[in-house]
Design an enzyme around this catalytic site. Structure first.
Site, PDB file in Angstrom:
ATOM      1  CE1 TYR A  51      -4.327   0.326  -0.363  1.00 52.98           C
ATOM      2  CE2 TYR A  51      -4.319  -1.624   1.040  1.00 52.98           C
ATOM      3  CZ  TYR A  51      -4.970  -0.777   0.162  1.00 52.98           C
ATOM      4  OH  TYR A  51      -6.254  -1.029  -0.194  1.00 52.98           O
ATOM      5  CD  GLU A  53      -4.836   5.140   0.768  1.00 51.07           C
ATOM      6  OE1 GLU A  53      -4.859   5.966   1.693  1.00 51.07           O
ATOM      7  OE2 GLU A  53      -5.715   4.277   0.591  1.00 51.07           O
ATOM      8  CG  ASP A 197      -8.171   9.955 -24.374  1.00 51.33           C
ATOM      9  OD1 ASP A 197      -7.120   9.296 -24.454  1.00 51.33           O
ATOM     10  OD2 ASP A 197      -9.276   9.461 -24.061  1.00 51.33           O
ATOM     11  CB  THR A 223      -4.298   3.476 -21.984  1.00 55.79           C
ATOM     12  OG1 THR A 223      -4.182   3.535 -23.409  1.00 55.79           O
ATOM     13  CG2 THR A 223      -5.732   3.715 -21.578  1.00 55.79           C
ATOM     14  CE  LYS A 226      -6.810   1.904 -25.709  1.00 57.78           C
ATOM     15  NZ  LYS A 226      -6.970   2.654 -24.447  1.00 57.78           N
ATOM     16  NE  ARG A 232      -5.568  -4.524 -19.926  1.00 54.81           N
ATOM     17  CZ  ARG A 232      -6.200  -4.209 -21.069  1.00 54.81           C
ATOM     18  NH1 ARG A 232      -7.222  -3.391 -21.044  1.00 54.81           N
ATOM     19  NH2 ARG A 232      -5.819  -4.724 -22.211  1.00 54.81           N
TER      20      ARG A 232
HETATM   21  N1  DSN Z   1     -11.934   0.379 -25.164  1.00 55.97           N
HETATM   22  C1  DSN Z   1     -10.733   0.961 -25.685  1.00 55.97           C
HETATM   23  C2  DSN Z   1     -10.584   0.715 -27.131  1.00 55.97           C
HETATM   24  O1  DSN Z   1     -10.714  -0.437 -27.524  1.00 55.97           O
HETATM   25  O2  DSN Z   1     -10.319   1.626 -27.904  1.00 55.97           O
HETATM   26  C3  DSN Z   1     -10.649   2.393 -25.382  1.00 55.97           C
HETATM   27  O3  DSN Z   1     -10.616   2.531 -23.996  1.00 55.97           O
END
Ligand code: DSN
Length: 414
Positions: A51, A53, A197, A223, A226, A232
C-alpha cells in the site's frame, strides 16, 4: 508443474488457454498489444503487496522507500519521453485518468466539447451513461459526412456557440492524425482549456511519428497498454501549474492505493519506449497499417476516410460486403483473426451489430511482422468476409494464420 497449476487448476487453465490464443492467432484489435517479459515480471512482482497512498516522499504508509524509487523512475522517464512538465502515473486506467482531468478543472454541469462516440470518440468523452456525460454538459462534434475527417469548422462553430470550459480532442476509432494545434487555436479563441486523450496513439507520439500534444494542450492523458506497449493502466501529463490539482484529483479524489506493481511496469515500458528500437517500431506500425489498408482496398473493401495515417482502420463491411460488423467479427474469429465490431460515422445500424470492424497493427508489429505479412493478412480478411458461409475456407485460413504465427513469436518469447 507450476504452483498456480497445482493450487488452482481451473484458473491456471484459463490463463494457459488465453496464452495459446494470443500466441496462435492474429491480434488485430487496435487497442491491444503484447508487453515485454520484463513488464510482465514487474506486474507479477511483490510490489502487488504494498500500500502506498500518496506520492513519492509523501506517503500515508511506512515501508514505501522502494516503491518510491519505482514511481520516481516512472515519473522521470515519462517526462523525458513526452517532454511534459508534470505527470501522474497512478491512474488505474485511461478512464480514471480522463475523469481526473475533469475533476481537476470542471464544476458539475460545466460545458465541454468532445468527439461523438459514434464518430470515433470514447465513452469518457461525454457518452450519456458515462460519468463524464452524467456530471458535465457535453456537446458532441463529429466528422465530415463526405471525407470522414474531423470537421474543424464544426468544432469552431460549436465552441463559439457553447463557450465550453474544456475541449476534448483525441479518439478511440479515428484513422487519421489528430490536428492538435488546430484544436489548441479553437480553444484559445473561446478561452477554453484543451485536453487531449492520446491513449490510442501515445506510442506513435513516443516514437515521433505523430504530433506530440504536450506541446499545445493543457492536459494530456493516455493509457499505457495500447501503442505504448506497457502494462494495463493510465496516466495524466500536464503543465506544472495544474500538477497539484491533477494529483489531488487522482488521489484522494478518485483513487486510494496506487497499483505499485503496475507503476513499476509503466517505468519499464517508458524505458523501452525511449529506445531507438521503439522509434523503429512506431514507424513500422504506421507502415504496416498503410500496407494492410491498401491490401483491403485492392480487395474491394471500403475504409472510412479512404485509408489511414495512424495505427488503425475502420472497414465498412456492410457497405462493401453486405454483412454486419458482428458477423464479420465472428467470421474472422473463426479464422484466428481477432478484431472488434465498431460503429462507423453516421451508422444506421446498432452498436451490437454495427456496419464496421476496427482493425489495428500494433500487436502484429510487436511480433515483427512487416509488409509481406500485412498483404497476406489483408487477403485472408477479404477472402473470409467475401465467403461468409464457407467453413472449409475459414478453416484453411486458420491453418495459414497458425503457421504464420509460429514464425513470429510474441515479444515475451523473443
Ligand atoms: N476500449 C478501448 C478501445 O478499444 O479503444 C478504449 O478505452
Amino acid at each position: 508443474m507450476s504452483i498456480l497449476q497445482s493450487q488452482d487448476p481451473a484458473v491456471f487453465a484459463s490463463i494457459q488457454s488465453e496464452e495459446v490464443r494470443q500466441r496462435s492467432g492474429l491480434e488485430l484489435i487496435a487497442s491491444e498489444n503484447y508487453t515485454s517479459r520484463a513488464v510482465m515480471e514487474a506486474c507479477g512482482s511483490v510490489l502487488t503487496n504494498k500500500y502506498a497512498e500518496g506520492y513519492p516522499g509523501r506517503r500515508y504508509y511506512g515501508g514505501c522507500v522502494h516503491v518510491d524509487t519505482a514511481e520516481s523512475i516512472a515519473i522521470d522517464r515519462a517526462k523525458q519521453l513526452f517532454g511534459t512538465e508534470a505527470v501522474n502515473v497512478q491512474p488505474h486506467s485511461g478512464s480514471q485518468a480522463n475523469t481526473a482531468v475533469y475533476l481537476s478543472c470542471l464544476e458539475h454541469g460545466d460545458k465541454v466539447l468532445g468527439l461523438d462516440l459514434a464518430h470515433g470518440g470514447h465513452l469518457t468523452h461525454g457518452m450519456h451513461l458515462n460519468v463524464s456525460g452524467i456530471l458535465y454538459d457535453f456537446v458532441s462534434y463529429g466528422v465530415d459526412p463526405e471525407t470522414h475527417r474531423l470537421d474543424l469548422d464544426q468544432v469552431s462553430r460549436l465552441a463559439k456557440e457553447h463557450q465550453p470550459k474544456l475541449i476534448v480532442a483525441g479518439a478511440s476509432a479515428y484513422p487519421r492524425e489528430i490536428p492538435h494545434e488546430e484544436f489548441a487555436q479553437i480553444a484559445e479563441d473561446v478561452g477554453a482549456k484543451l485536453f487531449v486523450d492520446m491513449a490510442h496513439y501515445a506510442g506513435l507520439v513516443a516514437a515521433g511519428v505523430h504530433h506530440n500534444p504536450v506541446e499545445c494542450a493543457d492536459f494530456v492523458t493516455t493509457t499505457t497498454h495500447k501503442t505504448l506497449r506497457g502494462p494495463r493502466g493510465g496516466m495524466v501529463l500536464c503543465k506544472e501549474e495544474y500538477a497539484k490539482s491533477i494529483n489531488r484529483s487522482v488521489f484522494p479524489g478518485l483513487q486510494g492505493g496506487p497499483l505499485m506493481h503496475i507503476i513499476a511496469g509503466k517505468a519499464i515500458c517508458f524505458g523501452e519506449a525511449l529506445t531507438d528500437d521503439f522509434k523503429a517500431y512506431g514507424q513500422q506500425v504506421v507502415d504496416n497499417a498503410r500496407t494492410l489498408a491498401d491490401s483491403l482496398i485492392s480487395g474491394g473493401v471500403t475504409l472510412v476516410s479512404g485509408g489511414t495515417d495512424n495505427h488503425l482502420m475502420l472497414v465498412n463491411v456492410f457497405a462493401s460486403l453486405g454483412i454486419g460488423g458482428r458477423t464479420a467479427e465472428e467470421i474472422l474469429d473463426r479464422c484466428g483473426i481477432t478484431t472488434n465490431k465498431n460503429m462507423l460515422p453516421f451508422d444506421q445500424r446498432k452498436p451490437n451489430d454495427p456496419s464496421g470492424v476496427r482493425i489495428g497493427t500494433p500487436a502484429l508489429t510487436s511480433r515483427g511482422m512487416g509488409s509481406d505479412e500485412m498483404k497476406s493478412v489483408g487477403n485472408w480478411i477479404v477472402s473470409a468476409l467475401k465467403n461468409p458461409e464457407d467453413e472449409a475456407l475459414h478453416q484453411s485460413i486458420q491453418q495459414d494464420v497458425n503457421a504464420l504465427c509460429e514464425q513470429f513469436p510474441v515479444p515475451a518469447d523473443q
